[in-house]
Design an enzyme around this catalytic site. Structure first.
Site, PDB file in Angstrom:
ATOM      1  CB  CYS A   1      -0.973  -0.019   1.179  1.00 37.24           C
ATOM      2  SG  CYS A   1      -2.348   1.148   0.974  1.00 37.24           S
TER       3      CYS A   1
ATOM      4  CG  HIS B   1      -3.852  -3.239   3.576  1.00 32.38           C
ATOM      5  ND1 HIS B   1      -2.647  -2.848   4.123  1.00 32.38           N
ATOM      6  CD2 HIS B   1      -4.453  -2.103   3.128  1.00 32.38           C
ATOM      7  CE1 HIS B   1      -2.536  -1.527   4.023  1.00 32.38           C
ATOM      8  NE2 HIS B   1      -3.605  -1.055   3.414  1.00 32.38           N
TER       9      HIS B   1
END
Length: 483
Positions: free
Chosen positions: A333, A422
């Site tokens: 991310c 994630h």
């Protein structure tokens, strides 16, 4: 309409074990056929999860929903505060960003948040038999009581009874439980029905008459001494992650994650850490990256400031040195964004401007006000054609001329990888393929969710034995057979 049975667990301090206890009770009730849902009115964490209804909540409530056998829903955590700077936080209401507030301004903003909190709570009460509520921090904060929506303020508004939890592993549990009761005003104190002593190591007989003395002085029964569950590994929002120390023994693969100031979603590495032959630790200083086989740049709540910190702290130079000597790197991310060639912020999401990235991946990021929130199920092409699952939470669009595969970006030499997903490492086949490709390590490739489920069952077993049956029966747990 019959109102759901409700119960709120509050703690004498942060980290008393409220999240795990609510999760364990959710699992225990669900196993006995009780329709139970978790709820936390206000949470402060940069560890968030995407919900089935397209919003985001704290990871603790995601875990509790899993324990209850439910898909996570934004009603389970209607107010989520995500710190961005020392005194500023992004405010997420019922799953979606509503703005940013400074700490001083939040005090005045709390009371207007109570209606959506109660709205979410009432929806859960209408849909389930039991709603288990988790407080935040401690209720014994007289400077925070007025306008409170996280602890006794919510309990009063929703008329919910409270069990108070103290952590004996920290020491001073009797003073903290009694002191908390003493700080509460009369109305709040009457709301406390029971006390729990959590994380006890040893035989309960060693406590002697202390629990009875606490009951006599506090006027509230102690309904259980919950033992510390050996080697319990559950995702935690605010766990004190392990800082880097000496290289682990036994030739374990050394995975070192960079703990920059605005790090988020540190539990993305839990599945790697659960692999035999892999040791995960966190680093804040360049020298702590020495000896790493794999360096991970995790998520970030403020990419520009964390990228600047990497350079100012010397971490960036240590990362380049790691790469020069053949080390591997993964960015997740915000970590993916930092590993790229540059980041632009034309609309002022993080204050505006642009910054060069670390230049280790052939990608470029443009931040945008609209937050991307999505659960992801698909297939990766590298390091093998395997299924992957996870979720995305980010402000920004990242593009590449080359090196971009579905779900992962890869450097030309194949030693640097980035992804927006994630919980990418929760995908056992992907995790195993990566360990084989990079380190010739035959990872177990086990199912991370199955591992978590087994841990929740262990915790539920412990609570069923530790808490007084009469109190559990009131929640819907049948009495244990006599032995």
């Amino acid at each position: 309409m019959v109102r759901a049975r409700t119960l709120m667990l509050q703690g004498t301090c942060s980290g008393a074990g409220k999240t795990a206890l609510v999760a364990g009770l959710c699992r225990l009730l669900a196993r006995h056929g009780v329709r139970v849902a978790p709820f936390k009115p206000q949470n402060m964490s940069n560890n968030a999860a995407v919900t089935a209804d397209g919003g985001e909540i704290g990871r603790g409530q995601w875990l509790q929903a899993l324990a209850a056998g439910l898909p996570a829903h934004t009603d389970m955590n209607p107010v989520l505060l995500k710190p961005e700077a020392e005194r500023t936080a992004q405010v997420v209401v019922q799953g979606h960003v509503t703005g940013r507030l400074e700490a001083r301004a939040f005090r005045e903003a709390r009371q207007p948040l109570l209606p959506p909190v109660l709205e979410s709570f009432q929806r859960l009460c209408a849909a389930y038999d039991v709603v288990l509520v988790e407080g935040a921090g401690s209720p014994a904060e007289p400077n925070l009581r007025q306008g409170d929506i996280a602890n006794m303020g919510f309990a009063e508004a929703a008329d919910v009874p409270v069990w108070l939890v103290g952590d004996i592993d920290r020491g001073g549990v009797f003073a903290s439980l009694l002191g908390t009761l003493e700080w509460l005003d009369d109305a709040d104190r009457r709301r406390v029905e029971a006390l729990i002593i959590n994380r006890f190591r040893g035989s309960p007989e060693l406590l002697g008459e202390a629990p009875a003395q606490l009951e006599a002085r506090g006027g509230v029964p102690v309904i259980g001494v919950v033992p510390a569950v050996p080697d319990l590994h559950l995702p935690e929002e605010d766990a004190p992650y392990r800082m880097a120390g000496p290289r682990g023994s036994g030739g374990a693969l050394q995975v070192v994650a960079v703990a920059y100031p605005r790090m988020s979603n540190h539990d993305d590495l839990d599945a790697l850490d659960a692999e035999s032959g892999v040791h995960v630790r966190f680093a804040r200083q360049p020298r702590e990256l020495d000896g790493a086989d794999l360096i991970v740049l995790p998520g970030s709540k403020h990419v520009f400031s964390d990228l600047a910190w990497l350079r100012e702290s010397g971490m960036a130079e240590a990362l380049y040195r790691h790469c020069r000597y053949g080390g591997r790197v993964v960015g997740l991310c915000g970590g993916l964004q930092m590993l790229g060639e540059g980041i632009e912020d034309p609309e002022g999401v993080e204050g505006g401007g642009s910054a060069p990235g670390l230049g280790l991946l052939p990608v470029h990021t443009r931040l945008a006000p609209t937050k991307q929130l999505a659960e992801v199920h698909g297939h990766a092409e590298w390091p093998a054609p395997v299924a992957v699952t996870g979720y995305e939470i980010h402000h920004g669009v990242t593009g590449a001329q080359e090196g971009l595969f579905p779900f992962v970006a890869r450097s030309d030499d194949g030693r640097v990888l980035g992804s927006y997903l994630h919980r990418l490492f929760d995908s056992g086949p992907f995790r195993r393929a990566l360990l084989v490709e990079w380190f010739a390590l035959e990872g177990e490739g086990g199912d991370e969710q199955a591992r978590i489920e087994a841990e929740l069952d262990r915790l539920a077993d412990t609570l069923e034995q530790a808490l007084e049956p009469g109190w559990l029966k009131a929640l819907g747990v049948p009495a244990r057979p006599s032995t």
